[in-house]
Design a protein around this motif. Structure first.
Motif, PDB file in Angstrom:
ATOM      1  N   SER A   1       0.848  -1.199   0.000  1.00 50.03           N
ATOM      2  CA  SER A   1       0.000   0.000   0.000  1.00 50.03           C
ATOM      3  C   SER A   1       0.877   1.240   0.000  1.00 50.03           C
ATOM      4  O   SER A   1       2.041   1.196   0.438  1.00 50.03           O
ATOM      5  CB  SER A   1      -0.934   0.007   1.221  1.00 50.03           C
ATOM      6  OG  SER A   1      -0.189   0.130   2.409  1.00 50.03           O
ATOM      7  N   PHE A   2       0.321   2.338  -0.491  1.00 44.50           N
ATOM      8  CA  PHE A   2       1.033   3.610  -0.524  1.00 44.50           C
ATOM      9  C   PHE A   2      -0.020   4.703  -0.560  1.00 44.50           C
ATOM     10  O   PHE A   2      -0.833   4.763  -1.480  1.00 44.50           O
ATOM     11  CB  PHE A   2       1.921   3.697  -1.773  1.00 44.50           C
ATOM     12  CG  PHE A   2       2.745   4.966  -1.839  1.00 44.50           C
ATOM     13  CD1 PHE A   2       4.072   4.978  -1.421  1.00 44.50           C
ATOM     14  CD2 PHE A   2       2.184   6.148  -2.315  1.00 44.50           C
ATOM     15  CE1 PHE A   2       4.818   6.135  -1.475  1.00 44.50           C
ATOM     16  CE2 PHE A   2       2.923   7.324  -2.360  1.00 44.50           C
ATOM     17  CZ  PHE A   2       4.248   7.310  -1.939  1.00 44.50           C
ATOM     18  N   GLU A   3      -0.025   5.549   0.452  1.00 46.40           N
ATOM     19  CA  GLU A   3      -1.012   6.618   0.438  1.00 46.40           C
ATOM     20  C   GLU A   3      -0.523   7.830   1.219  1.00 46.40           C
ATOM     21  O   GLU A   3       0.346   7.716   2.091  1.00 46.40           O
ATOM     22  CB  GLU A   3      -2.348   6.133   1.015  1.00 46.40           C
ATOM     23  CG  GLU A   3      -2.252   5.536   2.395  1.00 46.40           C
ATOM     24  CD  GLU A   3      -3.582   4.929   2.823  1.00 46.40           C
ATOM     25  OE1 GLU A   3      -4.354   5.627   3.495  1.00 46.40           O
ATOM     26  OE2 GLU A   3      -3.845   3.752   2.480  1.00 46.40           O
ATOM     27  N   ARG A   4      -1.080   8.975   0.872  1.00 42.31           N
ATOM     28  CA  ARG A   4      -0.777  10.197   1.597  1.00 42.31           C
ATOM     29  C   ARG A   4      -1.918  10.486   2.546  1.00 42.31           C
ATOM     30  O   ARG A   4      -3.085  10.397   2.168  1.00 42.31           O
ATOM     31  CB  ARG A   4      -0.607  11.356   0.605  1.00 42.31           C
ATOM     32  CG  ARG A   4       0.633  11.180  -0.245  1.00 42.31           C
ATOM     33  CD  ARG A   4       0.768  12.200  -1.331  1.00 42.31           C
ATOM     34  NE  ARG A   4       2.070  12.021  -2.000  1.00 42.31           N
ATOM     35  CZ  ARG A   4       3.215  12.497  -1.521  1.00 42.31           C
ATOM     36  NH1 ARG A   4       3.219  13.217  -0.404  1.00 42.31           N
ATOM     37  NH2 ARG A   4       4.340  12.264  -2.146  1.00 42.31           N
ATOM     38  N   SER A   5      -1.551  10.806   3.793  1.00 41.91           N
ATOM     39  CA  SER A   5      -2.600  11.085   4.771  1.00 41.91           C
ATOM     40  C   SER A   5      -2.081  12.098   5.773  1.00 41.91           C
ATOM     41  O   SER A   5      -1.141  12.841   5.482  1.00 41.91           O
ATOM     42  CB  SER A   5      -3.025   9.781   5.454  1.00 41.91           C
ATOM     43  OG  SER A   5      -1.938   9.230   6.167  1.00 41.91           O
ATOM     44  N   ARG A   6      -2.674  12.118   6.953  1.00 41.10           N
ATOM     45  CA  ARG A   6      -2.263  13.078   7.973  1.00 41.10           C
ATOM     46  C   ARG A   6      -1.901  12.327   9.251  1.00 41.10           C
ATOM     47  O   ARG A   6      -2.502  11.303   9.561  1.00 41.10           O
ATOM     48  CB  ARG A   6      -3.382  14.090   8.224  1.00 41.10           C
ATOM     49  CG  ARG A   6      -3.639  14.907   6.960  1.00 41.10           C
ATOM     50  CD  ARG A   6      -4.592  16.059   7.131  1.00 41.10           C
ATOM     51  NE  ARG A   6      -4.595  16.866   5.903  1.00 41.10           N
ATOM     52  CZ  ARG A   6      -3.693  17.814   5.635  1.00 41.10           C
ATOM     53  NH1 ARG A   6      -2.741  18.085   6.519  1.00 41.10           N
ATOM     54  NH2 ARG A   6      -3.745  18.479   4.500  1.00 41.10           N
TER      55      ARG A   6
END
Lengths: 269, 269
Positions: free
Chosen positions: B128-133
């Motif tokens: 998985s690879f994601e941008r978040s906070r």
DNA sequence: CCCAATTTGTTCGTATGTATA
DNA sequence: TTATACATACGAACAAATTGG
């Protein structure tokens, strides 16, 4: 400063590299830098108990003269032993054999903290003490033959009043002659301090292997857990000088409120 | 050897201890031994990228002249940096900035072995690879404010073909500008090598906290485990120079066939 | 293959500073 | 205050490893 002690170390005598036959050469130190030969000699003296833990070594100038090397070479040997925590140097006072009792060391191996990072010296309860014979796993870890006499110690560690760790400690009986349940219970410091003060055994490092698993029935009883709850199993082999094993320990940790901490620290300089 | 590089370091100029007012004194190095001031200057140059990882430093004699100190003092500074694995010295070749890619380092942090002691370089699959906070826990570990942009990477590590570890990696987005799933997947070496080569970030040490627990549903799926089976959870904060955190990682390990290994090794000298 | 240049490693020695008893 | 011990700083000479001609 004891001249006797220095005499027992002996000077490092080595011939020129041209023709070794003409001069006495310490067999182990051939091809080794001089400062390393000095280091080995000092380490040997510490291991042999020539200088007891906590005792002061002769001064740098005396040691340099005794070994027949320059002060700089002597310092290099002593510096490395200091970096390995074999000895401790104190400016203006002297150089001392490390006792490994200095507090900082208490948290060097087993390092269990509460989840929020609180550290505390554990309270130790002795829960079992018996003499038996090494099984295959313990024998392999201690580098002895299966069936050799061993001492098995069961400990419970409490942190903040809560039972957190159940230790099963296996010691080679031949190394710990005269260790009794009474003597173990009557000790004042940690068990490693007892190894050192009563048996002259210095634990200098350890290897640990960890895994998750279910709590065995006896551990569940000792720690007051529901049987089968997830716990951490840590198998530690404690080593003395020359990586010789002296203790094999199986620790079972209730990590519901605590954590096993590993600081991969650089040396603090 | 680059004269430019030396010029950028600058000489250590300090007055005599008698009357400091008459000479220029570097503000940070007041009261500090000279060799330590040199060490700090060199470390600063390495951190600032004046000397890139893998690059050669000027020779000892050149450095000593550039700093205006004796060769012995320069050596003491360089020796300590070598002991801390910041630089590497090679007789006859020169002194180089450590790259932390030398193989030995691969097993320095995460160290999972099969029960029988077999080590193998893990195969890594990006899951998985994601941008978040950042949530509160990640933010505290990374020393940023909750809600700051982060990159979340999910990795699966296989050893001997068996899925053993599920990693959830949290990176501060501001430090890893331009990191994409594609770039991550296209890397040739380890992820720490990517940090260094692509973002100039050197991971020099880490702190890990471990506990036993049940496998979360997503991890059970990734590793092919029955949900709720006992696994090890390791929370690692990876640090760069000055103990500044750069990565927070939650690793979940199936320890049924493998173990988490911790060698509390003395420096090998 | 050997030689020369370069670079770090080892060993020596001296002088002075700082901490401790 | 004095003496002792370790800490710092300097410099010199040679050994050993590496590289390139």
């Amino acid at each position: 400063m004891s001249i006797l002690a220095i005499d027992r170390i002996g000077a490092i005598v080595r011939g020129p590299p041209v023709n070794p036959a003409f001069t006495a050469i310490a067999p182990d130190t051939a091809g080794m830098p001089l400062y390393r030969a000095v280091k080995r000699a000092l380490l040997g003296a510490v291991e042999a108990g020539t200088f007891a833990p906590g005792a002061a070594l002769p001064s740098e100038t005396d040691l340099a003269r005794a070994f027949g090397v320059s002060i700089g070479t002597l310092r290099k040997a002593v510096d490395e032993l200091g970096a390995e925590h074999i000895i401790v140097r104190r400016q203006g006072r002297g150089t001392f054999v490390a006792t490994h009792n200095e507090g900082r060391f208490l948290f060097q191996f087993f390092h269990v903290e509460r989840n929020d990072g609180l550290r505390e010296h554990p309270q130790v309860d002795l829960v079992s003490f018996e003499r038996s014979r090494a099984d295959d796993v313990s024998a392999a870890a201690l580098q002895i033959r299966p069936g050799e006499p061993v001492i098995e110690i069961g400990n419970r560690l409490r942190l903040q009043g809560r039972a957190v760790v159940h230790d099963r400690i296996i010691l080679r009986a031949a190394l710990f002659k005269g260790l009794t349940e009474k003597r173990l219970g009557a000790r004042s410091g940690t068990i490693y301090q007892l190894y050192q003060s009563a048996f002259g055994i210095s634990v200098v490092r350890a290897i640990e292997r960890a895994r998750a698993g279910a709590a065995p029935a006896d551990t569940a009883r000792v720690l007051g857990l529901a049987p089968g709850v997830a716990v951490m199993h840590v198998h530690r082999t404690a080593l003395t000088f020359g990586d010789r094993p002296v203790e094999y320990r199986h620790s079972i940790i209730d990590t519901s409120q605590h954590e096993y901490v590993n600081l991969l620290a650089r040396p603090a300089r």
